[in-house]
Design a protein around this motif. Structure first.
Motif, PDB file in Angstrom:
ATOM      1  N   ASP A  68       1.091  -1.319  -0.178  1.00  0.00           N
ATOM      2  CA  ASP A  68      -0.466  -0.169   0.290  1.00  0.00           C
ATOM      3  C   ASP A  68       0.791   1.522  -0.309  1.00  0.00           C
ATOM      4  O   ASP A  68       1.995   1.523   1.591  1.00  0.00           O
ATOM      5  CB  ASP A  68      -0.967  -0.034   1.090  1.00  0.00           C
ATOM      6  CG  ASP A  68      -2.158  -1.475   0.788  1.00  0.00           C
ATOM      7  OD1 ASP A  68      -2.991  -1.530   0.197  1.00  0.00           O
ATOM      8  OD2 ASP A  68      -2.064  -1.616   2.394  1.00  0.00           O
ATOM      9  N   VAL A  69       0.155   2.072  -0.993  1.00  0.00           N
ATOM     10  CA  VAL A  69       1.532   3.150  -1.396  1.00  0.00           C
ATOM     11  C   VAL A  69       0.292   4.241  -0.333  1.00  0.00           C
ATOM     12  O   VAL A  69      -0.567   4.667  -1.167  1.00  0.00           O
ATOM     13  CB  VAL A  69       1.945   3.657  -2.523  1.00  0.00           C
ATOM     14  CG1 VAL A  69       2.715   5.045  -3.119  1.00  0.00           C
ATOM     15  CG2 VAL A  69       2.856   2.670  -2.572  1.00  0.00           C
ATOM     16  N   GLU A  70       0.798   5.528  -0.283  1.00  0.00           N
ATOM     17  CA  GLU A  70      -0.045   6.314   0.215  1.00  0.00           C
ATOM     18  C   GLU A  70       0.580   7.880  -0.583  1.00  0.00           C
ATOM     19  O   GLU A  70       1.871   7.949  -0.804  1.00  0.00           O
ATOM     20  CB  GLU A  70       0.212   7.070   1.795  1.00  0.00           C
ATOM     21  CG  GLU A  70      -1.024   6.210   2.625  1.00  0.00           C
ATOM     22  CD  GLU A  70      -0.869   6.393   3.981  1.00  0.00           C
ATOM     23  OE1 GLU A  70      -0.315   7.407   4.113  1.00  0.00           O
ATOM     24  OE2 GLU A  70      -2.415   5.624   4.335  1.00  0.00           O
ATOM     25  N   GLU A  71       0.276   8.888  -1.298  1.00  0.00           N
ATOM     26  CA  GLU A  71       1.078   9.817  -1.679  1.00  0.00           C
ATOM     27  C   GLU A  71      -0.166  11.263  -1.724  1.00  0.00           C
ATOM     28  O   GLU A  71      -0.913  10.859  -1.756  1.00  0.00           O
ATOM     29  CB  GLU A  71       0.928   9.554  -3.022  1.00  0.00           C
ATOM     30  CG  GLU A  71       1.450   8.178  -3.650  1.00  0.00           C
ATOM     31  CD  GLU A  71       1.550   8.018  -5.614  1.00  0.00           C
ATOM     32  OE1 GLU A  71       0.530   8.748  -6.231  1.00  0.00           O
ATOM     33  OE2 GLU A  71       2.441   7.797  -5.578  1.00  0.00           O
ATOM     34  N   ASN A  72       0.182  11.632  -1.469  1.00  0.00           N
ATOM     35  CA  ASN A  72      -0.115  13.275  -1.308  1.00  0.00           C
ATOM     36  C   ASN A  72      -1.123  13.513  -2.970  1.00  0.00           C
ATOM     37  O   ASN A  72       0.332  13.287  -3.843  1.00  0.00           O
ATOM     38  CB  ASN A  72       1.293  14.947  -1.040  1.00  0.00           C
ATOM     39  CG  ASN A  72       1.504  14.682   0.052  1.00  0.00           C
ATOM     40  OD1 ASN A  72       0.055  13.401   1.495  1.00  0.00           O
ATOM     41  ND2 ASN A  72       2.959  15.013   1.296  1.00  0.00           N
ATOM     42  N   GLU A  73      -1.781  14.369  -2.708  1.00  0.00           N
ATOM     43  CA  GLU A  73      -2.537  14.509  -4.180  1.00  0.00           C
ATOM     44  C   GLU A  73      -1.158  16.183  -4.855  1.00  0.00           C
ATOM     45  O   GLU A  73      -1.860  15.684  -6.293  1.00  0.00           O
ATOM     46  CB  GLU A  73      -3.342  15.147  -4.106  1.00  0.00           C
ATOM     47  CG  GLU A  73      -4.624  13.775  -3.324  1.00  0.00           C
ATOM     48  CD  GLU A  73      -6.200  14.143  -4.427  1.00  0.00           C
ATOM     49  OE1 GLU A  73      -6.270  14.973  -4.808  1.00  0.00           O
ATOM     50  OE2 GLU A  73      -6.484  12.812  -4.170  1.00  0.00           O
ATOM     51  N   GLY A  74      -1.030  17.028  -4.449  1.00  0.00           N
ATOM     52  CA  GLY A  74      -0.131  17.605  -4.658  1.00  0.00           C
ATOM     53  C   GLY A  74       0.778  18.533  -3.752  1.00  0.00           C
ATOM     54  O   GLY A  74       0.525  18.340  -2.048  1.00  0.00           O
ATOM     55  N   PRO A  75       1.630  19.470  -4.345  1.00  0.00           N
ATOM     56  CA  PRO A  75       2.343  20.477  -2.873  1.00  0.00           C
ATOM     57  C   PRO A  75       1.804  21.379  -2.598  1.00  0.00           C
ATOM     58  O   PRO A  75       2.019  21.502  -1.400  1.00  0.00           O
ATOM     59  CB  PRO A  75       3.619  20.863  -3.997  1.00  0.00           C
ATOM     60  CG  PRO A  75       2.861  20.727  -5.019  1.00  0.00           C
ATOM     61  CD  PRO A  75       2.111  20.015  -5.163  1.00  0.00           C
ATOM     62  N   ASP A  76       0.279  21.771  -2.639  1.00  0.00           N
ATOM     63  CA  ASP A  76      -0.113  22.613  -2.202  1.00  0.00           C
ATOM     64  C   ASP A  76      -1.243  22.173  -1.152  1.00  0.00           C
ATOM     65  O   ASP A  76      -2.532  22.462  -0.683  1.00  0.00           O
ATOM     66  CB  ASP A  76      -0.956  23.139  -2.386  1.00  0.00           C
ATOM     67  CG  ASP A  76       0.649  24.767  -3.650  1.00  0.00           C
ATOM     68  OD1 ASP A  76       1.209  24.441  -2.894  1.00  0.00           O
ATOM     69  OD2 ASP A  76      -0.123  25.472  -4.470  1.00  0.00           O
ATOM     70  N   SER A  77      -1.939  20.710  -1.355  1.00  0.00           N
ATOM     71  CA  SER A  77      -2.969  19.683  -0.578  1.00  0.00           C
ATOM     72  C   SER A  77      -2.096  18.888   0.613  1.00  0.00           C
ATOM     73  O   SER A  77      -0.954  18.429   0.466  1.00  0.00           O
ATOM     74  CB  SER A  77      -3.130  18.883  -1.753  1.00  0.00           C
ATOM     75  OG  SER A  77      -4.265  17.961  -1.775  1.00  0.00           O
TER      76      SER A  77
END
Length: 169
Positions: free
Chosen positions: A55-64
């Motif tokens: 399972d990998v978690e990622e931020n949706e973007g630099p400002d999110s």
């Protein structure tokens, strides 16, 4: 086709195939460029080693601040080929093996699949069935290219592997 395999096929999407590790060896004091290849025989290896879900978690973007989670199914497959002297093969029961190969090329490849959100990741039967029935098809072209180019680099006779049909084991 079994229902479990159908479930996996509809839920898994190939995202990557890559070489995890490899080993290449030629016998000391042996020159493949000047060797008499008339008695050479090739032996092959194909093993589905293991599979796992990550399972990998990622931020949706630099400002999110929103984090998304994605699951992947990884299948590890080891493939190999070695060059032996057909005249030096020994019987061991009903199998023949060589004392030491002239050359040996092995690689472990990973086939990576994204898992759809609606798939039950605890469905081990479906995942196992997929790993045994489908993953080798995705890895095989990469192995063929790796083996051919490595043979070229070692001055070995090229081993043009055929398109292969795999059976469940």
């Amino acid at each position: 086709m079994h229902e479990s395999l159908k479930r996996a096929i509809s839920a898994l999407q190939i995202t990557d195939v890559y070489l995890k590790n490899s080993s290449v060896h030629t016998m000391e004091q042996w020159d493949p460029k000047r060797a008499d290849i008339s008695s050479f025989k090739y032996q092959f290896l194909h093993v589905i080693d293991k599979s796992e879900i990550i399972d990998v978690e990622e931020n949706e973007g630099p400002d999110s601040d929103k984090v998304t989670s994605k699951s992947f199914f990884l299948v590890y497959i080891t493939l190999g080929s070695r060059v032996v002297d057909q005249n030096a093969l020994e019987d061991e029961g009903d199998k023949k093996h060589a004392k030491e190969p002239f050359a040996q090329i092995e690689g472990t490849f990973v086939a990576e699949y994204s898992i759809s959100d609606d798939f039950d990741k605890s469905d081990e039967e479906a995942l196992k069935s997929f790993a045994l029935s489908n993953a080798s098809f995705h890895v095989w072209p990469y192995w063929r290219e790796y083996l051919m180019s490595t043979c070229t680099r070692l001055n070995l006779p090229k081993i043009p592997l055929p398109v292969k049909q795999f059976t469940k084991s």
